[in-house]
Motif scaffolding. Structure first.
Motif, mmCIF file in Angstrom:
data_model
loop_
_atom_site.group_PDB
_atom_site.id
_atom_site.type_symbol
_atom_site.label_atom_id
_atom_site.label_comp_id
_atom_site.label_asym_id
_atom_site.label_seq_id
_atom_site.Cartn_x
_atom_site.Cartn_y
_atom_site.Cartn_z
ATOM 1 N N THR A 32 -7.405 -4.470 -4.834
ATOM 2 C CA THR A 32 -8.728 -4.358 -4.203
ATOM 3 C C THR A 32 -9.760 -5.299 -4.808
ATOM 4 O O THR A 32 -10.965 -5.084 -4.643
ATOM 5 C CB THR A 32 -9.236 -2.914 -4.333
ATOM 6 N N ARG A 59 -6.271 -3.792 8.118
ATOM 7 C CA ARG A 59 -5.269 -2.824 8.554
ATOM 8 C C ARG A 59 -4.675 -3.230 9.902
ATOM 9 O O ARG A 59 -3.447 -3.204 10.081
ATOM 10 C CB ARG A 59 -5.897 -1.434 8.649
ATOM 11 N N TYR A 70 -11.703 -3.368 5.822
ATOM 12 C CA TYR A 70 -10.514 -2.518 5.848
ATOM 13 C C TYR A 70 -9.923 -2.428 7.258
ATOM 14 O O TYR A 70 -8.691 -2.460 7.436
ATOM 15 C CB TYR A 70 -10.847 -1.118 5.332
ATOM 16 N N ARG A 109 0.829 -1.209 0.000
ATOM 17 C CA ARG A 109 0.000 0.000 0.000
ATOM 18 C C ARG A 109 0.864 1.261 0.000
ATOM 19 O O ARG A 109 0.550 2.246 -0.688
ATOM 20 C CB ARG A 109 -0.904 -0.011 1.232
ATOM 21 N N TYR A 138 -12.024 -6.887 -2.189
ATOM 22 C CA TYR A 138 -12.937 -5.918 -1.593
ATOM 23 C C TYR A 138 -14.097 -5.620 -2.530
ATOM 24 O O TYR A 138 -15.243 -5.453 -2.083
ATOM 25 C CB TYR A 138 -12.184 -4.633 -1.245
#
Length: 389
Positions: free
Chosen positions: A192, A220, A216, A70, A195
């Motif tokens: 992604t 994270r 998320y 990221r 997602y």
């Protein structure tokens, strides 16, 4: 004969009782189904460990490297390029560590009998009070051996197929490692995609937003935890390796790598490292007092890491209570051996973070959390509610 109000009240009571009984039966059926599901999943993990173990390792490795991907994406580097670079670097690091550690580790394994004999000689002065008991045990063993019938012969079964078994184990390990790195590459390079698939599975916009926020947050927190712990363990291994090198310990690289790897096992890993270093130090140095400096240094490093560095960097919100840790290590080591034991605590953190984001599973997350962390979180929640009011 009952009056009409009394009959009506009795009917209402019977209806409430039947509803309560139906709810109790539903809870019992739900508990039985959950138990059957847990047993089925455990059996699947046990008999399908050749498939599930590398897949879960790949997911953990991908989560560990996700923050780096990221960060590089924000710098303008595509996920495919950064993922390929990170996976290739991981393969190079793994192969280099295996090559550098293979020689000293093989020597230690081959010298296990001599190490045990030297340790016995070094500790002879501590076991003199038990010498007579040992002699008595040997005499009893000798009497047992001589009392056997003369016509009875001992049969020793020689191990057969050692080379084929070793070749098969090496092939299985190579296949698993390949699956781990290739699947990690695809997971990191997909960006992604997962997602988007999760969002598409929900109908309303509010459900999509909530699902995306939960995913998320979970990703994270877990990726931050895994990457941070991996860096801390690598630093701990480097410090221990350098310190043991300064003390004159043989093969300090091996003990530094062992400390970094075993530190993924809280409490148990540190104890194993201390015992191994103590054994090698006792047979390597002439002075026992100087030999004890090596395990004392390892203990000091573990205390600093466990009590100051990790809580300060990682935070106490993701701390797991000791009972859950020991149960998880015992369960996963029984299920998948040493590799399962190493994955026990990261998987436990994954489960805790996931449960904390769902009200129906909050009691599970509360059970896994350390007690003082739960109190701090409750106080923070109360303060937030007061501030909002």
């Amino acid at each position: 004969m009952k009056t009409e109000p009394a009959a009506l009240a009795a009917g209402v009571a019977d209806e409430q009782y039947s509803r309560a009984e139906a709810r109790a039966n539903l809870r019992l059926i739900r508990s039985l189904l959950i138990g059957i599901f847990i047993l089925a999943v455990t059996a699947a993990f046990y008999f399908g460990r050749a498939f599930f173990m590398p897949v879960i390792l790949a997911f953990l490795l991908a989560l560990t490297l996700t923050p780096i991907v990221r960060f590089l994406r924000k710098s303008g580097i595509p996920e495919v390029v950064s993922a390929t670079m990170l996976v290739l670097f991981s393969i190079f690091a793994f192969a280099s560590a295996g090559y550098l550690l293979s020689g000293p580790v093989i020597d230690l394994i081959n010298n296990t009998s001599s190490i045990g004999q030297q340790l016995t000689e070094r500790l002879a002065q501590f076991k003199r009070p038990l010498a007579r008991m040992m002699d008595l045990a040997h005499q009893l063993e000798a009497l047992t051996e001589t009392s056997q019938e003369p016509g009875v012969q001992r049969v020793a079964v020689a191990p057969s197929g050692i080379l084929s078994t070793a070749a098969s184990n090496i092939l299985d390990a190579g296949t698993s490692i390949t699956i781990v790195f290739v699947l990690s590459l695809f997971l990191l390079a997909s960006g992604t995609l997962f997602y988007e698939k999760i969002i598409q599975s929900f109908a309303s916009l509010s459900q999509k937003k909530r699902a995306l926020r939960v995913v998320y947050d979970v990703e994270r927190e877990i990726s931050h935890y895994l990457l941070t712990v991996a860096v801390i363990n690598a630093g701990l291994g480097a410090v221990i390796g350098l310190g043991l090198w300064g003390l004159g310990m043989p093969n300090p690289l091996v003990w530094g790598a062992a400390a970094a790897l075993l530190n993924f096992l809280p409490y148990v890993g540190a104890l194993i490292t201390i015992l191994l270093v103590a054994v090698i130090a006792l047979i390597s140095f002439d002075s026992i007092s100087y030999a004890l400096l090596a395990p004392a240094f390892v203990i000091l490093c573990d205390i600093v890491e466990g009590q100051f560095v990790t809580p300060m960097v990682v935070g106490r919100r993701l701390e797991i209570n000791a009972v859950a840790i020991f149960i998880a290590i015992a369960f996963w080591s029984w299920l998948w051996g040493f590799v399962g034991a190493l994955m026990a605590v990261p998987l436990l953190v994954v489960i805790k973070v996931f449960c904390d984001h769902f009200e129906g599973l909050s009691h599970v997350g509360n059970f896994l959390a350390a007690q003082h962390v739960t109190v701090v979180e409750e106080e923070a929640n109360e303060q937030d509610s007061k501030a909002a009011a």
